[in-house]
Design an enzyme around this catalytic site. Structure first.
Site, PDB file in Angstrom:
ATOM      1  N   LYS A  76     -14.740 -10.015  -5.623  1.00 39.96           N
ATOM      2  CA  LYS A  76     -13.911 -10.934  -6.422  1.00 39.96           C
ATOM      3  C   LYS A  76     -14.263 -10.850  -7.908  1.00 39.96           C
ATOM      4  O   LYS A  76     -13.428 -11.121  -8.774  1.00 39.96           O
ATOM      5  CB  LYS A  76     -14.069 -12.371  -5.889  1.00 39.96           C
ATOM      6  N   TYR A 198      -6.053  -7.713   0.183  1.00 40.79           N
ATOM      7  CA  TYR A 198      -7.252  -8.558   0.101  1.00 40.79           C
ATOM      8  C   TYR A 198      -8.278  -8.192   1.175  1.00 40.79           C
ATOM      9  O   TYR A 198      -9.476  -8.087   0.891  1.00 40.79           O
ATOM     10  CB  TYR A 198      -6.844 -10.037   0.209  1.00 40.79           C
ATOM     11  N   TYR A 249     -20.074 -20.691  -4.602  1.00 37.13           N
ATOM     12  CA  TYR A 249     -19.294 -21.762  -3.951  1.00 37.13           C
ATOM     13  C   TYR A 249     -19.912 -23.140  -4.176  1.00 37.13           C
ATOM     14  O   TYR A 249     -20.341 -23.443  -5.275  1.00 37.13           O
ATOM     15  CB  TYR A 249     -19.113 -21.469  -2.441  1.00 37.13           C
ATOM     16  N   VAL A 267     -20.067 -12.926   2.148  1.00 36.76           N
ATOM     17  CA  VAL A 267     -20.535 -13.239   3.504  1.00 36.76           C
ATOM     18  C   VAL A 267     -21.110 -12.032   4.235  1.00 36.76           C
ATOM     19  O   VAL A 267     -21.655 -12.180   5.328  1.00 36.76           O
ATOM     20  CB  VAL A 267     -19.464 -13.901   4.395  1.00 36.76           C
TER      21      VAL A 267
HETATM   22  N1  GLN Z   1     -13.404 -11.711   3.380  1.00 34.52           N
HETATM   23  C1  GLN Z   1     -14.044 -12.996   3.406  1.00 34.52           C
HETATM   24  C2  GLN Z   1     -13.014 -14.095   3.602  1.00 34.52           C
HETATM   25  O1  GLN Z   1     -11.971 -14.025   3.034  1.00 34.52           O
HETATM   26  C3  GLN Z   1     -14.795 -13.177   2.136  1.00 34.52           C
HETATM   27  C4  GLN Z   1     -15.487 -14.506   2.050  1.00 34.52           C
HETATM   28  C5  GLN Z   1     -16.827 -14.437   1.428  1.00 34.52           C
HETATM   29  O2  GLN Z   1     -17.454 -13.385   1.310  1.00 34.52           O
HETATM   30  N2  GLN Z   1     -17.347 -15.581   1.078  1.00 34.52           N
HETATM   31  O3  GLN Z   1     -13.240 -15.053   4.318  1.00 34.52           O
END
Ligand code: GLN
Length: 313
Positions: A76, A198, A249, A267
């Site tokens: 991102k 995405y 976050y 994640v």
């Molecule tokens: N691809 C994951 C999602 O959209 C990315 C989320 C993350 O890394 N926090 O849920």
């Protein structure tokens, strides 16, 4: 406790990385790998790697620092930079830059804030950024991959089609976010096309070394590895500031308190961090806390800034 010496031209970051890896290796209880994307659940939570890249591209590493992992939300940062470079401030009419205080995949704020996501690093905001990059380039994920390959000097970086398919099969929440924002006119492309971009974006596999190098433009105030400029100095400041306030976050406050650097987690268990004007870092360990940040990753960055004194504060 004495601050460890940090490199001049004759010293290296190697001793501090080895000390951190040794400490992390002796720490039990390192979270759980993400299982809402089934293909990520198979990761060994004991994996640990960390890399530091200096501005000239010199890289130091320890542990599994050359092992590719699923970059996920770390991407991102790069899509934000690529879109900001193209459209400038107009982007901020479509996505905010305030911490959300909510989980990365939350829907709750979107309705009473009229389909404008709080920031580009929660999923809703990242979907808006990817949508806009898609409109401008016709292949947002391809642009991103080309950028990561160029900055890391690693032409073999690629999408992981198994991870992308796994996320697509379990992507109802991201689909809901995209459709909901489309209903407010804040998504231009057909939602299935956007989701495809995405999920491919999130699926890119790269190592700590690759990502530390690819983040270098943020420590060089917007200048890419080849010396060309991607962002103005002011835009690079903006991206770093949003990373500091929103990159982890609803744990961004705690991350800033502990680490004191702009950072972005995913994640897959990776976290990138920037010491502006000095170096970039990437740490990877798949065990996550309940907010989706790598437990050992945050601990390692906390130790790095404590041991070296290299934070923005
Ligand atoms: N691809 C994951 C999602 O959209 C990315 C989320 C993350 O890394 N926090 O849920």
């Amino acid at each position: 406790m004495a601050i460890m010496r940090v490199p001049s031209s004759t010293q290296t970051f190697q001793p501090v990385l080895e000390r951190i890896a040794d400490e992390i290796g002796r720490t039990p209880g390192r979270g759980r790998a993400a299982d809402y994307i089934p293909a990520l659940a198979a990761c060994d939570p004991r994996s640990f790697g960390m890399a530091v890249a200096e501005l000239d591209g010199t890289v130091y590493g320890v542990g599994d620092w050359r092992e590719p992992f699923s970059t996920q939300s770390i991407t991102k940062v790069f899509t934000l930079a690529l879109d900001l470079a193209r459209e400038g401030d107009e982007l901020w009419e479509h996505v905010g830059r305030e911490p959300s205080g909510n989980p990365f995949n939350s829907l709750v704020q979107l309705e009473y804030e009229n389909g404008i996501p709080r920031n580009p690093f929660i999923n809703a905001g990242a979907l808006v950024v990817t949508d806009r990059l898609q409109t401008r380039t016709g292949d947002a994920a391809g642009e991103l991959l080309a950028f990561l390959r160029a900055e890391s000097g690693e032409p073999s970086l690629d999408f992981d089609h198994e991870i992308a398919a796994s996320e697509s099969a379990h992507g109802d929440r991201n689909a809901a976010l995209a459709h909901f924002m489309a209903s407010y006119g804040n998504i231009d492309n057909p939602v299935p096309d956007l989701l495809d971009q995405y999920f491919r974006q999130c699926s890119i596999r790269a190592s700590c070394a690759d990502l530390a190098l690819a983040t270098g433009f943020l420590a060089r105030h917007g200048v890419r590895a080849d010396g060309s400029r991607l962002l103005t100095r002011s835009q690079a400041k903006q991206v770093n500031a949003v990373m500091l306030t929103c990159g982890t976050y609803d744990a961004a406050g705690d991350f800033a308190y502990r680490v004191g650097l702009p950072g972005k987690s995913g994640v897959g268990g990776g976290i990138i961090a920037v010491v502006p004007g000095r170096c970039t870092l990437c740490v990877w360990s798949p065990g996550l806390d309940e907010r989706g940040n790598s437990v050992a990753g945050v601990a390692a960055l906390d130790r790095f800034t404590t041991l070296t004194g290299l934070s923005v504060f």
